[in-house]
Write an enzyme that holds these catalytic residues in place. Structure first.
Site, PDB file in Angstrom:
ATOM      1  N   ARG A  47      77.449  12.271  69.930  1.00  0.00           N
ATOM      2  CA  ARG A  47      77.511  11.023  70.689  1.00  0.00           C
ATOM      3  C   ARG A  47      76.216  10.897  71.482  1.00  0.00           C
ATOM      4  O   ARG A  47      75.523  11.893  71.710  1.00  0.00           O
ATOM      5  CB  ARG A  47      78.675  11.046  71.681  1.00  0.00           C
ATOM      6  CG  ARG A  47      80.029  11.168  71.046  1.00  0.00           C
ATOM      7  CD  ARG A  47      81.112  10.970  72.116  1.00  0.00           C
ATOM      8  NE  ARG A  47      82.433  11.165  71.568  1.00  0.00           N
ATOM      9  CZ  ARG A  47      83.273  12.139  71.925  1.00  0.00           C
ATOM     10  NH1 ARG A  47      82.930  12.994  72.861  1.00  0.00           N
ATOM     11  NH2 ARG A  47      84.449  12.241  71.357  1.00  0.00           N
ATOM     12  N   ARG A 139      85.476   5.753  78.847  1.00  0.00           N
ATOM     13  CA  ARG A 139      84.438   6.647  78.359  1.00  0.00           C
ATOM     14  C   ARG A 139      83.495   5.881  77.430  1.00  0.00           C
ATOM     15  O   ARG A 139      82.323   6.213  77.314  1.00  0.00           O
ATOM     16  CB  ARG A 139      85.120   7.812  77.640  1.00  0.00           C
ATOM     17  CG  ARG A 139      84.254   8.945  77.288  1.00  0.00           C
ATOM     18  CD  ARG A 139      85.041  10.217  77.104  1.00  0.00           C
ATOM     19  NE  ARG A 139      85.642  10.304  75.775  1.00  0.00           N
ATOM     20  CZ  ARG A 139      86.153  11.415  75.277  1.00  0.00           C
ATOM     21  NH1 ARG A 139      86.174  12.519  75.972  1.00  0.00           N
ATOM     22  NH2 ARG A 139      86.681  11.422  74.081  1.00  0.00           N
ATOM     23  N   ARG A 150      92.890   9.247  68.358  1.00  0.00           N
ATOM     24  CA  ARG A 150      92.987  10.223  69.445  1.00  0.00           C
ATOM     25  C   ARG A 150      94.328  10.114  70.181  1.00  0.00           C
ATOM     26  O   ARG A 150      94.910  11.117  70.582  1.00  0.00           O
ATOM     27  CB  ARG A 150      91.816  10.060  70.420  1.00  0.00           C
ATOM     28  CG  ARG A 150      90.573  10.756  69.921  1.00  0.00           C
ATOM     29  CD  ARG A 150      89.283  10.282  70.573  1.00  0.00           C
ATOM     30  NE  ARG A 150      88.154  10.698  69.753  1.00  0.00           N
ATOM     31  CZ  ARG A 150      87.544  11.873  69.874  1.00  0.00           C
ATOM     32  NH1 ARG A 150      87.916  12.717  70.805  1.00  0.00           N
ATOM     33  NH2 ARG A 150      86.553  12.193  69.069  1.00  0.00           N
TER      34      ARG A 150
HETATM   35  P1  5GP Z   1      85.523  15.735  70.969  1.00  0.00           P
HETATM   36  O1  5GP Z   1      85.207  15.195  69.619  1.00  0.00           O
HETATM   37  O2  5GP Z   1      86.117  14.699  71.886  1.00  0.00           O
HETATM   38  O3  5GP Z   1      84.361  16.476  71.574  1.00  0.00           O
HETATM   39  O4  5GP Z   1      86.650  16.843  70.771  1.00  0.00           O
HETATM   40  C1  5GP Z   1      87.867  16.498  70.244  1.00  0.00           C
HETATM   41  C2  5GP Z   1      88.826  17.665  70.357  1.00  0.00           C
HETATM   42  O5  5GP Z   1      88.438  18.702  69.467  1.00  0.00           O
HETATM   43  C3  5GP Z   1      88.854  18.346  71.723  1.00  0.00           C
HETATM   44  O6  5GP Z   1      89.745  17.716  72.597  1.00  0.00           O
HETATM   45  C4  5GP Z   1      89.294  19.743  71.406  1.00  0.00           C
HETATM   46  O7  5GP Z   1      90.688  19.883  71.571  1.00  0.00           O
HETATM   47  C5  5GP Z   1      88.961  19.911  69.942  1.00  0.00           C
HETATM   48  N1  5GP Z   1      87.974  20.961  69.733  1.00  0.00           N
HETATM   49  C6  5GP Z   1      86.715  21.056  70.241  1.00  0.00           C
HETATM   50  N2  5GP Z   1      86.135  22.183  69.816  1.00  0.00           N
HETATM   51  C7  5GP Z   1      87.028  22.831  69.034  1.00  0.00           C
HETATM   52  C8  5GP Z   1      87.026  24.064  68.299  1.00  0.00           C
HETATM   53  O8  5GP Z   1      86.067  24.826  68.288  1.00  0.00           O
HETATM   54  N3  5GP Z   1      88.160  24.358  67.614  1.00  0.00           N
HETATM   55  C9  5GP Z   1      89.252  23.561  67.596  1.00  0.00           C
HETATM   56  N4  5GP Z   1      90.314  23.963  66.898  1.00  0.00           N
HETATM   57  N5  5GP Z   1      89.301  22.399  68.276  1.00  0.00           N
HETATM   58  C10 5GP Z   1      88.205  22.040  68.978  1.00  0.00           C
END
Ligand code: 5GP
Length: 192
Positions: A47, A139, A150
């Site tokens: 992003r 956001r 989401r």
């Molecule tokens: P975002 O795309 O908003 O940064 O992350 C989305 C979601 O991915 C987060 O809320 C988190 O729960 C999950 N996430 C982030 N990093 C990891 C990871 O390394 N492993 C897993 N299983 N989920 C992750």
């Protein structure tokens, strides 16, 4: 430094937008405790404002899959249509530096990690769905489609919150930081 010589491993889960990273950053600033949030790998495109190696290791699908084949992940999962994973070496480097590691990962990731390693504390950050929707919109980083995805995911994740040691309601940031500090205090009474 740590009671049993090993730096603790914590898991922080909860729907995206629930405030995991904000609470954790506030906690570290306030307490100065030696905690580091693990930098995950993902195939999600960055992003605006996200820095490679700081927010995530951004990998293309082929590179991510090669890492899976090489056994480089402690866990990995598909979240919101993209691959995300915790790198074994990131957790190991952290422990070697004597820092507690916090994995901010989803429910699937938590289930995989706890099957492979002792998790010292697991906390689910929850937030009422209407509030979550408001935050995701504020956001301003996600498309309508991504927000809908989401929110649907959030419903599923909330249903698994009972698997965690603690549920942390994030209604007000300062109170949430305070509560997390109380939950984790016992790990940080260290002798120098
Ligand atoms: P975002 O795309 O908003 O940064 O992350 C989305 C979601 O991915 C987060 O809320 C988190 O729960 C999950 N996430 C982030 N990093 C990891 C990871 O390394 N492993 C897993 N299983 N989920 C992750």
């Amino acid at each position: 430094m740590w009671s049993d010589g090993l730096a603790p491993l914590m898991v922080l889960s909860g729907p995206s937008g629930a405030g995991k990273t904000t609470i954790l950053t506030g906690l570290i600033q306030r307490t100065g405790w030696p905690i580091r949030q693990s930098v995950s790998a993902t195939t999600r495109p960055p992003r605006a404002g996200e820095v490679p190696g700081v927010h995530y290791h951004f990998l293309d699908r082929a590179a991510f899959e090669a890492e899976v084949q090489a056994g480089g992940f402690l866990e990995h999962a598909v979240v919101h249509g993209h691959l995300y994973g915790t790198l074994v070496r990131t957790v190991e480097d952290n422990s070697r530096d004597g820092r507690a590691t916090v994995l901010a990962i989803d429910v699937q990731g938590f289930r995989k990690v706890r099957g492979r390693r002792p998790v010292d504390s697991s906390v689910f950050v929850s937030v009422p769905l209407p509030e979550l929707e408001k935050r995701l919109r504020l956001r301003g980083m996600d498309s309508e489609e991504a927000i809908a995805r989401r929110l649907a995911n959030a419903r599923g994740e909330l249903a698994a919150s009972g698997e965690y040691d603690e549920i942390l309601e994030n209604r007000e940031l300062e109170a949430a930081i305070e509560k997390l500090a109380m939950i984790w205090e016992r790990f940080f009474h260290m002798e120098a």
